[in-house]
Scaffold this motif. Structure first.
Motif, mmCIF file in Angstrom:
data_model
loop_
_atom_site.group_PDB
_atom_site.id
_atom_site.type_symbol
_atom_site.label_atom_id
_atom_site.label_comp_id
_atom_site.label_asym_id
_atom_site.label_seq_id
_atom_site.Cartn_x
_atom_site.Cartn_y
_atom_site.Cartn_z
ATOM 1 N N GLY A 130 42.808 92.235 -25.968
ATOM 2 C CA GLY A 130 43.621 93.001 -25.030
ATOM 3 C C GLY A 130 45.112 92.856 -25.249
ATOM 4 N N GLY A 131 45.505 92.044 -26.245
ATOM 5 C CA GLY A 131 46.931 91.829 -26.521
ATOM 6 C C GLY A 131 47.498 92.857 -27.483
ATOM 7 N N ALA B 21 45.796 94.414 -41.805
ATOM 8 C CA ALA B 21 44.814 95.348 -42.359
ATOM 9 C C ALA B 21 45.472 96.314 -43.348
ATOM 10 C CB ALA B 21 44.126 96.120 -41.238
ATOM 11 N N GLU B 22 46.703 96.741 -43.050
ATOM 12 C CA GLU B 22 47.442 97.634 -43.958
ATOM 13 C C GLU B 22 47.714 96.958 -45.301
ATOM 14 O OE1 GLU B 22 50.818 98.546 -41.565
ATOM 15 O OE2 GLU B 22 49.919 100.334 -40.654
ATOM 16 N N ILE B 23 48.070 95.666 -45.243
ATOM 17 C CA ILE B 23 48.329 94.903 -46.472
ATOM 18 C C ILE B 23 47.055 94.819 -47.313
ATOM 19 C CG2 ILE B 23 48.906 92.599 -47.380
ATOM 20 C CD1 ILE B 23 50.738 92.271 -44.878
ATOM 21 N N ALA C 113 41.722 96.209 -31.395
ATOM 22 C CA ALA C 113 42.302 96.760 -32.630
ATOM 23 C C ALA C 113 41.234 97.143 -33.655
ATOM 24 C CB ALA C 113 43.271 95.739 -33.242
ATOM 25 N N ARG C 114 39.956 97.025 -33.277
ATOM 26 C CA ARG C 114 38.882 97.293 -34.246
ATOM 27 C C ARG C 114 38.925 98.714 -34.801
ATOM 28 N NH1 ARG C 114 33.390 94.378 -31.829
ATOM 29 N NH2 ARG C 114 34.107 92.215 -32.087
ATOM 30 N N LYS C 115 39.226 99.678 -33.943
ATOM 31 C CA LYS C 115 39.247 101.078 -34.383
ATOM 32 C C LYS C 115 40.307 101.299 -35.453
ATOM 33 C CE LYS C 115 39.575 105.803 -32.595
ATOM 34 N NZ LYS C 115 39.846 106.647 -31.403
#
Length: 608
Positions: A162-163, A172-174, A200-202
């Motif tokens: 939730g943060g 993930a981008e890296i 942030a999973r999506k």
């Protein structure tokens, strides 16, 4: 069909190491499980064999010859037992092919990334590198490093549930830009386990799905004050079996033989350390010093930690020990004059010829000096990771205001340590058990009252995987056949003055009362194989665990060495003057009878 634990009468367990495959046969002897025989053979995971089961068959064939029974047929291991053929349970562990190699990534290096590191290490992995948003590297350097590594899998953590999502999405981008490839095989995608902020999973999936084999597990830091490592460790183990083991030659066949999942060797050793600590309700430190790595395990206050010093070992990585500790720290354990360049050349020769063993007393003293430094460095590294949760607000009282240490201290308190267990060639196969005990005392510097033990023939991995299936059998064999109890080390702490009375002990032995006084700067050994009642009286201002100057009366465990009374002080102080150092070390050797011929072999020669 696998039998229930109550029906199991015979167990075969193998450990496929990087160089040697070791097999042990355990059988029910009356009411207790005991080790019957042991066999070993070279591991056959590399060319020209490229089939790990060949090494397993060779090791088991030796067991068959020694036990006088048939365990295998042309198909594999016979399980469950059929009459007098086969065994009721077959288990395996493996570190062949370099073991499980992982990379971890997190948002904050000292928080989520550190938790991810603990999860990976606890699952039996070697952590090749830790990527974090705040690790000080530029974006292109992180991408370059990820591409170079080629790990078996990646563990990604960051953010509380939730943060804020932006930072973990940045990780993930890296990874997406780096497009990392797995170490083994090219026909499958690299496994990545995401154990960060659920919200942030999506976004993470949008960046990585399709490029990698992405798995989601519960957040390892759902809130700042809580760390949940279990689900991540379980998924690491599942992926290790599914991907890494599947790519190694012969593992599919070996997997079809076993009655439980194959476990990474370090993870199995950690499992037996945990089992022993929990069964006996004690704080334990275990160490496995190998040729390439040194693993340290600890179980303190029901918290398990493992670290692997992948660059500290006694053969393949011995030059790294020299680089990290420096020649002066190795020479401080050597009681005779020797050209530093000669020691460096000996160390380099050991790296080039890793299977050589010491041939002279001089060689042995040099090798055991290196072992002390490797153990000490690995333990120092372990303490930096065995800490309380970072970033958690803690209540402080007035005494904390005067504490000059950092607020992120290790959870390891040497005064609360109950037992040290040593394993690996340098400790398990030292010419004299006394040398193993003193090496561990010098490297770990225990305080208070601490028991010492070594693994007799390195069967901890097999017993670790067995403990997950049959804890009773594993614990019985571990305590009766695996562990060799060296004795107990009694060490007062405080300002110990050299030459002044530091410790007095009173005890009853052979029907007679004995009293001994140990002075500052001395170490003594009382031969005692059994436990005995001791009255331990530290000098005023010194502490043995009850407070300064307070004596304690308790049952002290003996062993093959006896009871060590160490009044050399903490931290251990060794003179920097070569002549004074030689005199100091030779005195300690003489007091403990560590090297029986040291007075003749060294004092008359180079030790003068």
């Amino acid at each position: 069909m696998v039998k229930t634990p109550e029906e199991i009468k015979s167990i075969l367990a193998v450990d496929c190491g990087s160089t040697t495959t070791k097999a042990i046969l355990i059988e029910l002897d009356g009411r207790n499980y005991r080790l019957k025989v042991r066999g070993e053979a070279p591991t056959t995971v590399e060319k020209p064999f490229e089939d790990v089961t060949k090494g397993v068959r060779n090791a088991v064939r030796e067991v068959e010859e020694l036990a006088g029974k048939t365990i295998m047929d042309e198909v594999g291991i016979i399980t469950p037992a059929q009459g007098d053929k086969g065994v009721d349970l077959f288990l395996a562990t493996s570190s062949a092919g370099g073991g499980l190699q992982m990379m971890v990534a997190g948002v904050v290096k000292k928080m989520s990334a550190e938790s991810a590191q603990r999860a990976a290490l606890g699952a039996g992995a070697i952590v090749m590198d830790t990527i974090a948003v705040d690790d000080g590297r530029l974006l292109y350097q992180k991408i370059e490093r990820i591409r170079q590594l080629r790990p078996d899998m990646v563990l990604v953590a960051g953010g509380i549930d939730g943060g804020t999502k932006s930072h973990v999405v940045e990780i993930a981008e890296i990874l997406s830009a780096a497009d990392p490839k797995p170490r083994l095989g090219s026909g499958y995608n690299l496994p990545i386990i995401y154990c960060g902020n659920k919200e942030a999973r999506k976004e993470v999936g949008g960046l990585l799905e399709g490029k990698v084999d992405l798995r989601y597990v519960d957040n390892i830091r759902p809130v700042l004050e809580k760390e949940v490592l279990g689900p991540a460790r379980e998924e690491i183990h599942n992926l290790f079996m599914e991907h890494v083991m599947a790519q190694a030659p012969g593992y599919k066949t070996l997997k079809s033989w076993t009655d439980a999942p194959i476990m990474p060797t370090p993870g199995a050793v950690g499992k037996i350390i945990q089992t022993v600590a929990e069964e006996n309700d004690i704080n334990v430190i275990g160490v496995d010093i190998g040729g390439a790595t040194t693993d340290v395990f600890s179980m303190f206050e029901n918290t398990f930690n493992r670290t692997v010093s992948a660059n500290l070992g006694m053969s393949y990585s011995v030059c790294n020990v020299l680089v990290e500790t420096g020649i002066d720290n190795i020479m401080r354990w050597i009681p005779f004059d020797m050209d530093p360049n000669e020691i460096k050349n000996r160390i380099r020769n050991k790296m080039i010829r890793p299977t050589t063993i010491p041939h002279t007393l001089e060689d042995l003293i040099v090798e055991q000096a290196i072992a002390r430094e490797a153990l000490s460095l690995a333990f120092a590294h372990h303490k930096t990771l065995a800490v309380g949760l970072r970033g958690v607000q803690r209540q402080r009282n007035i005494s904390d205001a005067f504490d000059q240490s950092s607020g992120e201290d290790t959870i390891i308190d040497m005064m609360d340590l109950d037992m040290i267990i040593g394993s690996g060639g340098a400790l398990s196969h030292a010419p004299r058990r006394l040398q193993s005990g003193i090496m561990m005392i010098d490297a770990f510097q225990p305080e208070g009252i601490t028991r010492l033990a070594v693994d007799s023939i390195f069967m901890m991995p097999q017993l670790g995987v067995l403990s997950s299936v049959h804890p009773k059998a594993a614990t019985e064999v571990f305590e009766k056949d695996c562990l060799i109890h060296l004795g107990t080390c009694i060490t007062p702490t405080g300002n110990i003055k050299k030459g002044a009375a530091a410790l007095k002990v009173k005890y009853l032995k052979d029907g007679k009362e004995h009293e001994e006084t140990i002075y500052g700067g001395e170490i003594r050994v009382i031969p005692c194989e059994d436990s005995m009642e001791m009255d331990i009286i530290p000098a005023s201002g010194l502490d043995i665990g009850n407070g300064k100057g307070k004596h304690t009366k308790k049952e002290v465990s003996g062993g093959v060495c006896g009871i060590f009374l160490d009044c050399r002080g903490r931290p251990l102080s060794i003179s920097t003057d070569p002549k004074e150092r030689a005199k100091q070390l030779l005195t300690w050797f003489s007091q403990t009878n560590m090297y029986p011929i040291v007075s003749v072999g060294l004092e008359e020669g180079r030790g003068k």
